[in-house]
Design a protein around this motif. Sequence first.
Motif, PDB file in Angstrom:
ATOM      1  N   LEU A   2      -5.138  -8.654   0.893  1.00 47.70           N
ATOM      2  CA  LEU A   2      -6.291  -9.531   0.716  1.00 47.70           C
ATOM      3  C   LEU A   2      -7.039  -9.587   2.040  1.00 47.70           C
ATOM      4  N   GLU A   3      -8.309  -9.156   2.013  1.00 45.42           N
ATOM      5  CA  GLU A   3      -9.147  -9.170   3.213  1.00 45.42           C
ATOM      6  C   GLU A   3     -10.324 -10.115   2.974  1.00 45.42           C
ATOM      7  N   PRO A   4     -10.246 -11.351   3.493  1.00 47.51           N
ATOM      8  CA  PRO A   4     -11.339 -12.299   3.268  1.00 47.51           C
ATOM      9  C   PRO A   4     -12.645 -11.831   3.911  1.00 47.51           C
TER      10      PRO A   4
ATOM     11  N   GLY B 216     -12.474   1.049   7.953  1.00 50.00           N
ATOM     12  CA  GLY B 216     -13.528   1.467   7.039  1.00 50.00           C
ATOM     13  C   GLY B 216     -13.853   0.473   5.945  1.00 50.00           C
ATOM     14  N   HIS B 217     -13.096  -0.611   5.835  1.00 54.57           N
ATOM     15  CA  HIS B 217     -13.389  -1.610   4.805  1.00 54.57           C
ATOM     16  C   HIS B 217     -14.526  -2.512   5.272  1.00 54.57           C
ATOM     17  N   PRO B 218     -15.549  -2.711   4.445  1.00 52.85           N
ATOM     18  CA  PRO B 218     -16.698  -3.530   4.863  1.00 52.85           C
ATOM     19  C   PRO B 218     -16.291  -4.978   5.120  1.00 52.85           C
ATOM     20  N   ILE B 219     -16.908  -5.562   6.137  1.00 54.42           N
ATOM     21  CA  ILE B 219     -16.549  -6.922   6.542  1.00 54.42           C
ATOM     22  C   ILE B 219     -17.303  -7.974   5.744  1.00 54.42           C
ATOM     23  N   ASN B 220     -18.341  -7.560   5.012  1.00 51.18           N
ATOM     24  CA  ASN B 220     -19.224  -8.526   4.348  1.00 51.18           C
ATOM     25  C   ASN B 220     -18.804  -8.843   2.916  1.00 51.18           C
ATOM     26  N   GLN B 221     -17.568  -8.537   2.568  1.00 51.90           N
ATOM     27  CA  GLN B 221     -17.083  -8.880   1.229  1.00 51.90           C
ATOM     28  C   GLN B 221     -15.584  -9.138   1.269  1.00 51.90           C
ATOM     29  N   THR B 222     -15.110  -9.932   0.301  1.00 44.52           N
ATOM     30  CA  THR B 222     -13.685 -10.170   0.139  1.00 44.52           C
ATOM     31  C   THR B 222     -13.098  -9.036  -0.696  1.00 44.52           C
TER      32      THR B 222
ATOM     33  N   MET C  84      -2.710  -9.390   6.431  1.00 41.96           N
ATOM     34  CA  MET C  84      -3.572  -8.959   5.321  1.00 41.96           C
ATOM     35  C   MET C  84      -2.883  -9.106   3.967  1.00 41.96           C
ATOM     36  N   MET C  85      -1.555  -9.014   3.956  1.00 42.89           N
ATOM     37  CA  MET C  85      -0.824  -9.177   2.703  1.00 42.89           C
ATOM     38  C   MET C  85      -0.478 -10.634   2.424  1.00 42.89           C
ATOM     39  N   GLY C  86      -0.886 -11.547   3.324  1.00 41.46           N
ATOM     40  CA  GLY C  86      -0.640 -12.963   3.137  1.00 41.46           C
ATOM     41  C   GLY C  86      -1.299 -13.490   1.866  1.00 41.46           C
ATOM     42  N   GLY C  87      -0.586 -14.346   1.155  1.00 41.28           N
ATOM     43  CA  GLY C  87      -1.084 -14.863  -0.117  1.00 41.28           C
ATOM     44  C   GLY C  87      -0.802 -13.922  -1.266  1.00 41.28           C
TER      45      GLY C  87
END
Length: 208
Positions: A139-141, A150-156, A200-203
Amino acid sequence: MTRLRDITLDTAAKERRIVLDDPGAFEPQPGFPSYSYLANNHVAQAYNNYCGPATAKMTLGHQGYNLSQASLATRFGITPGNGGTSWDAMLRTLKAYTGGNYAGTFLAYSPSARDKAEYKAHLRIDIARYSDSIAGNVLEPKGSRIRLAGHPINQTIYHWVNIRGYKNSGNDSQVQDPATSVWPGVKANSPVPSDNLVIMMGGRGYQW
């Protein structure tokens, strides 16, 4: 629906099996190599919502299975562009193909130092001792700087990845990210600090 109690018991049962087989498995010991990797068998997810099938394909590929993303998606109850892979569906599938060898470890939203240490122990045991890779549920808030390359920062982002190795005695994890077909900056394989990966795997958690 898997409950937290079920996940805890599931993990404890696997740890008991490991200890019975190898009483020193969870102890710090020179017998574990400082690095260990399983085969690079990266696959890109076929559709935006197929990170689960792609991760399962890689994870089970390390067990000798050559399954299609389409067949795994059917097991997971998803179709192109519709639905995501649930925790239960992933764990049932990994257990079904491996004779019940996989267990799920749930992590709190803010993982503790113990959570991080246990993940590294599970990582070393799975990779170096049993040649089993791990399915990580990330999970990347939105706005968080702790995210995969490479994962965009502007989305969950809710995402499955395969973890196929480690170095620095487990302090760095080798992640296979199926999202190379989704975002151009994503790397097929990359080392990720294990503490960051646990955050990142929290929750959510990981299946090992």
